[in-house]
Design a protein around this motif. Structure first.
Motif, PDB file in Angstrom:
ATOM      1  N   GLN A 149      19.107  66.006 -28.538  1.00 44.57           N
ATOM      2  CA  GLN A 149      17.549  65.927 -29.035  1.00 44.57           C
ATOM      3  C   GLN A 149      16.753  64.783 -28.761  1.00 44.57           C
ATOM      4  N   GLU A 150      17.635  63.696 -28.734  1.00 41.66           N
ATOM      5  CA  GLU A 150      16.992  62.412 -28.519  1.00 41.66           C
ATOM      6  C   GLU A 150      16.555  62.377 -26.730  1.00 41.66           C
ATOM      7  N   TRP A 151      17.781  62.927 -26.010  1.00 41.74           N
ATOM      8  CA  TRP A 151      17.778  62.601 -24.615  1.00 41.74           C
ATOM      9  C   TRP A 151      17.625  61.379 -24.279  1.00 41.74           C
ATOM     10  N   ARG A 152      18.779  60.485 -24.816  1.00 41.44           N
ATOM     11  CA  ARG A 152      18.952  59.093 -24.745  1.00 41.44           C
ATOM     12  C   ARG A 152      20.570  58.834 -24.476  1.00 41.44           C
ATOM     13  N   VAL A 153      20.873  58.217 -23.301  1.00 39.05           N
ATOM     14  CA  VAL A 153      22.335  58.055 -23.451  1.00 39.05           C
ATOM     15  C   VAL A 153      22.871  56.776 -24.268  1.00 39.05           C
ATOM     16  N   PRO A 154      24.027  57.142 -25.147  1.00 40.11           N
ATOM     17  CA  PRO A 154      24.169  56.154 -26.118  1.00 40.11           C
ATOM     18  C   PRO A 154      24.850  54.885 -25.464  1.00 40.11           C
ATOM     19  N   LEU A 155      24.039  54.200 -24.707  1.00 43.70           N
ATOM     20  CA  LEU A 155      24.701  52.771 -24.039  1.00 43.70           C
ATOM     21  C   LEU A 155      24.615  51.703 -24.932  1.00 43.70           C
ATOM     22  N   ALA A 156      23.656  51.659 -26.011  1.00 49.60           N
ATOM     23  CA  ALA A 156      23.634  50.553 -26.929  1.00 49.60           C
ATOM     24  C   ALA A 156      25.197  50.456 -27.732  1.00 49.60           C
ATOM     25  N   GLU A 157      25.523  51.539 -27.918  1.00 53.48           N
ATOM     26  CA  GLU A 157      26.715  51.773 -28.805  1.00 53.48           C
ATOM     27  C   GLU A 157      28.015  51.446 -27.715  1.00 53.48           C
ATOM     28  N   ALA A 158      27.915  51.303 -26.559  1.00 54.09           N
ATOM     29  CA  ALA A 158      28.951  50.975 -25.680  1.00 54.09           C
ATOM     30  C   ALA A 158      29.862  49.907 -26.122  1.00 54.09           C
ATOM     31  N   PRO A 159      29.480  48.717 -26.520  1.00 45.27           N
ATOM     32  CA  PRO A 159      30.183  47.716 -27.004  1.00 45.27           C
ATOM     33  C   PRO A 159      30.973  47.816 -28.170  1.00 45.27           C
ATOM     34  N   GLU A 195      21.388  41.056 -13.839  1.00 41.95           N
ATOM     35  CA  GLU A 195      22.634  40.137 -14.520  1.00 41.95           C
ATOM     36  C   GLU A 195      22.470  40.294 -16.038  1.00 41.95           C
ATOM     37  N   HIS A 196      21.345  40.697 -16.556  1.00 43.97           N
ATOM     38  CA  HIS A 196      21.173  40.885 -18.033  1.00 43.97           C
ATOM     39  C   HIS A 196      21.814  42.382 -18.252  1.00 43.97           C
ATOM     40  N   GLU A 197      21.632  43.378 -17.518  1.00 47.76           N
ATOM     41  CA  GLU A 197      22.059  44.431 -17.410  1.00 47.76           C
ATOM     42  C   GLU A 197      23.662  44.584 -17.437  1.00 47.76           C
ATOM     43  N   LEU A 198      24.227  43.887 -16.697  1.00 51.11           N
ATOM     44  CA  LEU A 198      25.566  43.773 -16.516  1.00 51.11           C
ATOM     45  C   LEU A 198      26.358  43.162 -17.727  1.00 51.11           C
ATOM     46  N   LEU A 199      25.561  42.411 -18.149  1.00 52.75           N
ATOM     47  CA  LEU A 199      26.419  41.501 -19.452  1.00 52.75           C
ATOM     48  C   LEU A 199      26.103  42.228 -20.487  1.00 52.75           C
ATOM     49  N   ARG A 200      25.468  43.070 -20.746  1.00 54.21           N
ATOM     50  CA  ARG A 200      25.155  43.904 -22.028  1.00 54.21           C
ATOM     51  C   ARG A 200      26.107  44.997 -22.288  1.00 54.21           C
ATOM     52  N   TRP A 201      27.012  45.380 -21.349  1.00 59.04           N
ATOM     53  CA  TRP A 201      27.672  46.391 -21.157  1.00 59.04           C
ATOM     54  C   TRP A 201      29.261  45.900 -20.984  1.00 59.04           C
ATOM     55  N   PRO A 202      30.175  46.496 -21.658  1.00 59.17           N
ATOM     56  CA  PRO A 202      31.773  46.159 -21.644  1.00 59.17           C
ATOM     57  C   PRO A 202      32.028  46.281 -20.255  1.00 59.17           C
TER      58      PRO A 202
END
Length: 257
Positions: A149-159, A195-202
């Protein structure tokens, strides 16, 4: 002369994706086996809520409650279970599910699933911790529908997911697959944002994504065909993912001997 205000057209909402029914879902319990009423106290302070349901329902869908509500334990004797560290909104979804088979009552006024991707992930984690694989399977299905529905990968939820699940978790697998199949990682190609992108994900999440890409080799991702046309890409993803849901993301425990 009066001016006529232009009315904004309502945003088009993607219809709820229909998913195939899982043939291995646990059958509903016999109402004659529901037993006594149980009070479940969830959360603490101002957020605390009480839920009232049947012992048989809780025990049927959760090995945690089945064990906790034995007569010889304090919870079984008092007919009260306290879950002070849990989120009442998560238990509300579980409560609704054991009674109706759904995590929510109805779609919201705009036709969307009334649960956030984060809350759905929390519901999965609750089911995983409380020995309720069918709840986890339902959460995966609803997360897939919400993602569509949202067509959004749940990346923010990964941590959160990687902090609260074990390696091999179906929820981890879904996040990795969805990222590999539909996300483009444009920011990683920008040195100022990399660098910011790599640090925001586990780190485990990133490692599993790399492994998944390596496994693909030169084989194209079926859901990515026609990339650049959103509707076409979504349709491809749906066609690709539907047959895999049950075998890839559902937990089907062996029936008791």
């Amino acid at each position: 002369m009066a001016t006529t205000e232009k009315k904004e057209k309502p945003k088009k909402v993607t219809p709820l994706l229909e998913l195939p029914k899982c043939s291995k879902t646990t059958p509903s319990p016999d109402p004659d086996e529901y037993g006594d009423m149980i009070t479940v106290v969830v959360g603490s302070g101002e957020e605390m809520r009480k839920f009232y349901t049947y012992k048989g329902l809780l025990a049927h869908y959760s090995t945690y409650f089945k064990a906790a509500l034995k007569d010889e334990w304090r919870e079984g004797a008092s007919k009260t279970v306290e879950l002070k560290e849990d989120n009442p909104e998560v238990f509300k979804a579980f409560f609704h599910w054991i009674h109706t088979g759904k995590l929510y009552f109805a779609l919201d006024a705009s036709g969307k699933i009334p649960l956030s991707q984060m809350l759905i992930c929390e519901i999965f984690v609750f089911g995983d911790a409380r020995g309720s694989p069918d709840l986890c399977n339902t959460a995966i299905d609803v997360l897939l529908q919400k993602t569509h529905q949202e067509w959004r990968v749940p990346l923010a939820e990964a941590p959160y997911v990687y902090q609260n699940t074990l390696p091999g978790s179906a929820l981890r697998k879904f996040l990795v697959d969805d990222a590999v199949e539909t996300y483009r990682f444009e920011r990683l190609s920008d040195p100022s944002q990399r660098e910011h992108e790599l640090l925001r994900w586990p780190q485990e999440f990133l490692a599993e994504i790399v492994v998944a890409f390596v496994a693909l080799g030169s084989t194209p991702i079926p859901s990515s065909a026609g990339y650049g046309t959103l509707s076409y890409n979504k349709n491809n993803w749906v066609t690709y993912i539907k047959p895999l849901i049950c075998s890839r993301y559902h937990d089907h425990p062996a029936p008791p001997a």
